[in-house]
Every structure is written in C-alpha cells, then in structure tokens.
Design an enzyme around this catalytic site. Structure first.
Site, mmCIF file in Angstrom:
data_model
loop_
_atom_site.group_PDB
_atom_site.id
_atom_site.type_symbol
_atom_site.label_atom_id
_atom_site.label_comp_id
_atom_site.label_asym_id
_atom_site.label_seq_id
_atom_site.Cartn_x
_atom_site.Cartn_y
_atom_site.Cartn_z
ATOM 1 N N ARG A 179 -11.381 -50.096 -16.915
ATOM 2 C CA ARG A 179 -10.611 -50.101 -18.202
ATOM 3 C C ARG A 179 -8.998 -50.320 -17.569
ATOM 4 N NH1 ARG A 179 -5.556 -48.602 -19.564
ATOM 5 N NH2 ARG A 179 -5.859 -46.463 -18.627
ATOM 6 N N ASP A 180 -8.468 -49.683 -16.731
ATOM 7 C CA ASP A 180 -7.226 -50.070 -16.393
ATOM 8 C C ASP A 180 -7.029 -51.179 -15.375
ATOM 9 O OD1 ASP A 180 -4.425 -49.764 -15.887
ATOM 10 O OD2 ASP A 180 -4.362 -47.616 -15.560
ATOM 11 N N HIS A 222 -2.075 -39.540 -12.940
ATOM 12 C CA HIS A 222 -2.511 -41.163 -13.044
ATOM 13 C C HIS A 222 -1.147 -41.735 -12.180
ATOM 14 C CE1 HIS A 222 -4.081 -44.702 -15.300
ATOM 15 N NE2 HIS A 222 -2.907 -45.157 -15.017
ATOM 16 N N HIS A 235 -0.091 -45.253 -10.073
ATOM 17 C CA HIS A 235 -0.067 -46.845 -9.616
ATOM 18 C C HIS A 235 0.802 -46.904 -8.303
ATOM 19 C CE1 HIS A 235 -1.768 -48.804 -13.281
ATOM 20 N NE2 HIS A 235 -1.366 -47.730 -13.722
ATOM 21 N N CYS A 271 -0.599 -52.263 -16.710
ATOM 22 C CA CYS A 271 -0.607 -52.364 -18.070
ATOM 23 C C CYS A 271 0.092 -53.632 -18.254
ATOM 24 C CB CYS A 271 0.573 -51.363 -18.624
ATOM 25 S SG CYS A 271 0.469 -51.559 -20.406
ATOM 26 N N ASN A 276 -3.451 -49.537 -9.708
ATOM 27 C CA ASN A 276 -3.407 -47.996 -9.342
ATOM 28 C C ASN A 276 -3.805 -47.645 -8.053
ATOM 29 O OD1 ASN A 276 -5.044 -48.723 -12.538
ATOM 30 N ND2 ASN A 276 -4.641 -46.377 -12.457
HETATM 31 N N1 COA Z 1 -9.677 -51.811 -32.443
HETATM 32 C C1 COA Z 1 -10.005 -53.299 -32.952
HETATM 33 N N2 COA Z 1 -9.086 -53.833 -33.486
HETATM 34 C C2 COA Z 1 -7.964 -53.314 -33.898
HETATM 35 C C3 COA Z 1 -7.693 -51.943 -33.624
HETATM 36 C C4 COA Z 1 -8.611 -51.376 -32.772
HETATM 37 N N3 COA Z 1 -8.118 -50.099 -32.315
HETATM 38 N N4 COA Z 1 -6.472 -51.647 -33.867
HETATM 39 C C5 COA Z 1 -5.984 -52.639 -34.755
HETATM 40 N N5 COA Z 1 -6.760 -53.677 -34.629
HETATM 41 C C6 COA Z 1 -6.831 -55.157 -35.163
HETATM 42 C C7 COA Z 1 -6.459 -54.850 -36.656
HETATM 43 O O1 COA Z 1 -7.836 -55.038 -37.419
HETATM 44 C C8 COA Z 1 -6.018 -56.175 -36.940
HETATM 45 O O2 COA Z 1 -6.752 -57.339 -36.871
HETATM 46 P P1 COA Z 1 -6.670 -58.562 -38.015
HETATM 47 O O3 COA Z 1 -5.421 -59.368 -37.319
HETATM 48 O O4 COA Z 1 -7.672 -59.415 -37.535
HETATM 49 O O5 COA Z 1 -6.457 -58.071 -39.273
HETATM 50 C C9 COA Z 1 -4.889 -56.522 -35.808
HETATM 51 O O6 COA Z 1 -5.784 -55.471 -34.857
HETATM 52 C C10 COA Z 1 -3.696 -55.956 -35.826
HETATM 53 O O7 COA Z 1 -3.605 -54.497 -36.496
HETATM 54 P P2 COA Z 1 -2.198 -53.580 -36.525
HETATM 55 O O8 COA Z 1 -2.937 -52.469 -37.103
HETATM 56 O O9 COA Z 1 -1.275 -54.359 -37.267
HETATM 57 O O10 COA Z 1 -1.977 -53.261 -35.341
HETATM 58 P P3 COA Z 1 -1.029 -53.755 -34.217
HETATM 59 O O11 COA Z 1 -1.061 -55.473 -34.125
HETATM 60 O O12 COA Z 1 0.297 -53.437 -34.409
HETATM 61 O O13 COA Z 1 -1.433 -53.616 -32.696
HETATM 62 C C11 COA Z 1 -2.615 -51.868 -31.251
HETATM 63 C C12 COA Z 1 -1.511 -52.091 -32.508
HETATM 64 C C13 COA Z 1 -2.335 -50.571 -30.722
HETATM 65 C C14 COA Z 1 -3.824 -51.641 -31.985
HETATM 66 C C15 COA Z 1 -2.416 -53.018 -30.394
HETATM 67 O O14 COA Z 1 -1.130 -53.355 -29.952
HETATM 68 C C16 COA Z 1 -3.335 -52.608 -29.120
HETATM 69 O O15 COA Z 1 -4.470 -52.505 -29.253
HETATM 70 N N6 COA Z 1 -2.558 -52.527 -27.953
HETATM 71 C C17 COA Z 1 -3.556 -52.491 -26.656
HETATM 72 C C18 COA Z 1 -2.684 -51.487 -25.973
HETATM 73 C C19 COA Z 1 -3.422 -51.510 -24.413
HETATM 74 O O16 COA Z 1 -4.499 -51.236 -24.397
HETATM 75 N N7 COA Z 1 -2.659 -51.216 -23.554
HETATM 76 C C20 COA Z 1 -2.812 -51.181 -22.343
HETATM 77 C C21 COA Z 1 -3.310 -49.666 -21.820
HETATM 78 S S1 COA Z 1 -2.145 -48.577 -21.885
HETATM 79 ZN ZN ZN Z 2 -2.522 -46.967 -15.593
#
Ligand code: COA
Ligand code: ZN
Length: 319
Positions: free
Chosen positions: A13-14, A204, A206, A237, A246
C-alpha cells in the site's frame, strides 16, 4: 528487552502507491502471499481510494480477491471515505484503516476536504460498519507537516480522542514525511498510552531524515508494541511534498531481534523477499540489512590472517 513487538507490513500500500511504474497485479498478490509467511500481525494490502488519485492501486479488488488468507494474519486496507468503506467490506477486509491528517493543509492536499469534513465522512463510515469489522484510524502528519511545520501534540490527542469516542479499535499515529525525532516520539507514546490504554496503538514512521529506527526504538522503550514498516523501505505519500520511504521492515526487525525483543518474525525469509524487491519495482531500494547481511552473518577470514593465526596459536594470544 523481552517484550513482544507486532509488525504490520505496508509495502503493497504505502510502498507501491508512490512507485513510478505500476506494479503488476500478479506481483502484488505473490508478494502479499509470501509476506503472509513471515510472521506479520497485519498486512496493509492495498487502498480503496479513487483510482484517479492513486492509479497504482487501481487493482485493489482483484488483489484482495486473490490473496491467500493465512490464519493469524489480519489483512487490512486503507479507506478515505464511505465509497472506499463499501468496497473494503465487499472485499472482506479484516480491518478498515480509515485515514485523515491532523494538518489541515495536508488533509486538503491528500483527501481534498477539510479535517471536519473528513471526520464527518469517517464517522459515517464507523456508524455504517457498526462493529462488524474492526476499524483503525491513521492520523497522518501527526509529528509535523511538510507544509505547515509543527503539529501540536495536543491536536493529535484531540483528534485521537474524537475517534476513540466513536469506538474504534485502534489508532495509528503517522509521521508522514519523517519529521519526528526520538524525544518527541517518547512524549507522544507516553501521552497516547495514558489516554488510550485500551486501544491498539501503532506508530508509523518514514525514514526521510534517517530517524526511522531511532524513532522505533524510542517507541519500544516507551512501551509501544505495534509498528508499521515497509519491505525494503519503500513508501511515501504522493500528496506530501518531499515524502520518501517508510522505515524498512527488515532493518527494524533485525535491530529489535538483535536487542532480544520477540518480534515473531522470520528474518531470513523476510530478507529473501527484500532481496527480490528491486526485481519487482525495477530499481534499488533503501533497506540496508538486505545488502549488508545480518550482523551475525560473518565473512571468511582472509588466508593471510589464517596463517598468522596459525603461527600465533590462538585469536586471544597477544604476545
Ligand atoms: N474509491 C473509488 N472511487 C472513488 C472513491 C473511492 N473510495 N472515492 C471517490 N471516488 C471517485 C468518485 O466516484 C469520482 O469518480 P468520477 O470522477 O468518475 O465520478 C471521483 O473519485 C471523485 O470523487 P469525489 O467524491 O469528488 O472525491 P475527490 O475527487 O474529492 O477525492 C478522495 C477524494 C479522498 C476519494 C481522493 O482524493 C482519494 O482517493 N485520495 C487518495 C488519497 C491517498 O490514498 N493518499 C495516499 C495515502 S494517505
Ligand atoms: Zn506512510
């Protein structure tokens, strides 16, 4: 030091979320299956996040569906919102690891919402899960934010208390970009244990500034028994400027084993996996013990020295 220390592995994952090239799904599954034989308490297999935000983990369903579940190992997944929680439950994850940042700026960068909005969304998740699956909450940037700087310990404790009030099983206090130092870790560990003694508490780290192992040691000495690590020291991240790997799992296990802690880990097996990791990701990895060998893996004595030893009689003979 004979205490038991539980290790959680986060490389798939990370580690893989920040890799420049997509790690093939079959390789992810094979690695999780191999890690399952190494003695981990938990493996954070993947993240149910937006595939647009983290394309490297777009195969989360397939990975969770095809890994072999070994009894005694918990298979956890990172979840940022309700949609992610639904996907995680569908995949029969053993634990949901909800995430938000203590720093407002990093939360907006990483999750695109304010902390209060994240808290509201994650509260909704916890209510929806309703105790069917254990919930852990990871608080990112708990030891410092690469954009805001210092993050007050009291703010970390306040967010932790809000989640504890919702009945979560555990809290992971994350040093997202390697800003923590050992004295800070010792203070945090003590405060966490005073307030949340009945929760699973995980640290956790890094290794961005080379303090990762020192911080684990500070945590262990302060009584914490659960740590995240990443095989080879991969990780970071993508939404935290300057993020890097990490703390390396095998280096941390090697240190704690040498000190007499009971990690329950199979270090030789872990080192074999660490040595195969560059072949999976296509580049060198930061971990050190996989390159140097364990401190007990001795090198042959040079012939010239063997001859000198023969004439002087014994290694301890120093006329
Ligand atoms: N799984 C799959 N798709 C997701 C989802 C999830 N958990 N959450 C949102 N989406 C999709 C929506 O369906 C939408 O899709 P579309 O554009 O095809 O309609 C799109 O993502 C945007 O959705 P929205 O609710 O507006 O979210 P956002 O764009 O504001 O994104 C997060 C918010 C949190 C979902 C997104 O930023 C994210 O997944 N970030 C990952 C953060 C991460 O893992 N960081 C590293 C580890 S800490
Ligand atoms: Zn981390």
């Amino acid at each position: 030091m004979t205490q038991h220390v539980f290790f959680n592995e986060v490389v798939t994952r990370d580690g893989f979320q920040i890799e420049p090239d997509f790690v093939p799904t079959d390789d992810k599954i094979a690695l999780v299956d191999a890690l399952s034989e190494c003695g981990y308490a938990k493996i954070e297999v993947t993240a149910f996040v937006s595939p647009k935000a983290i394309p490297m983990l777009r195969d989360a369903e397939e990975v969770m569906g095809r890994i072999r579940r070994v009894p005694g190992v918990e298979y956890t997944v990172l979840v940022p919102n309700l949609r992610g929680a639904e996907r995680a439950l569908e995949s029969k994850a053993d634990e949901l690891n909800l995430v938000m940042s203590v720093s407002q700026t990093h939360n907006l960068a990483n999750l695109r919402m304010t902390r209060e909005k994240s808290f509201a969304a994650l509260s909704q998740v916890i209510r929806a899960v309703d105790g069917r699956t254990p919930v852990n909450v990871s608080l990112s940037t708990s030891f410092g934010c690469p954009m805001e700087g210092d993050v007050p310990q009291d703010e970390v404790l306040a967010w932790a208390a809000r989640f504890a009030g919702l009945g979560v099983r555990g809290l992971t206090i994350c040093d997202t970009t390697g800003m923590a130092h050992p004295a800070q870790v010792a203070r945090m560990a003590q405060a966490l244990q005073e307030r949340f003694a009945d929760l699973q508490l995980t640290l956790h780290f890094h290794n961005t500034r080379g303090m990762g192992l020192a911080n684990i040691l500070a945590g262990v000495q302060a009584g914490i028994v659960r740590f995240d690590g990443s095989l080879g020291g991969l990780g970071g991240c993508p939404y935290a400027p300057g993020a890097s790997g990490n703390v390396c799992s095998e280096d941390a296990v090697h240190m704690l084993d040498a000190m007499g802690c009971d990690t329950g880990m199979d270090l030789p097996r872990l080192l074999t996996l660490a040595r195969a990791l560059p072949g999976i990701v296509g580049h060198e990895v930061p971990g050190q013990v996989a390159k140097a060998g364990r401190s007990g893996d001795l090198h042959p004595v040079p012939d010239a020295v063997t001859q000198l030893l023969a004439t002087s009689g014994s290694r301890n003979n120093d006329p």
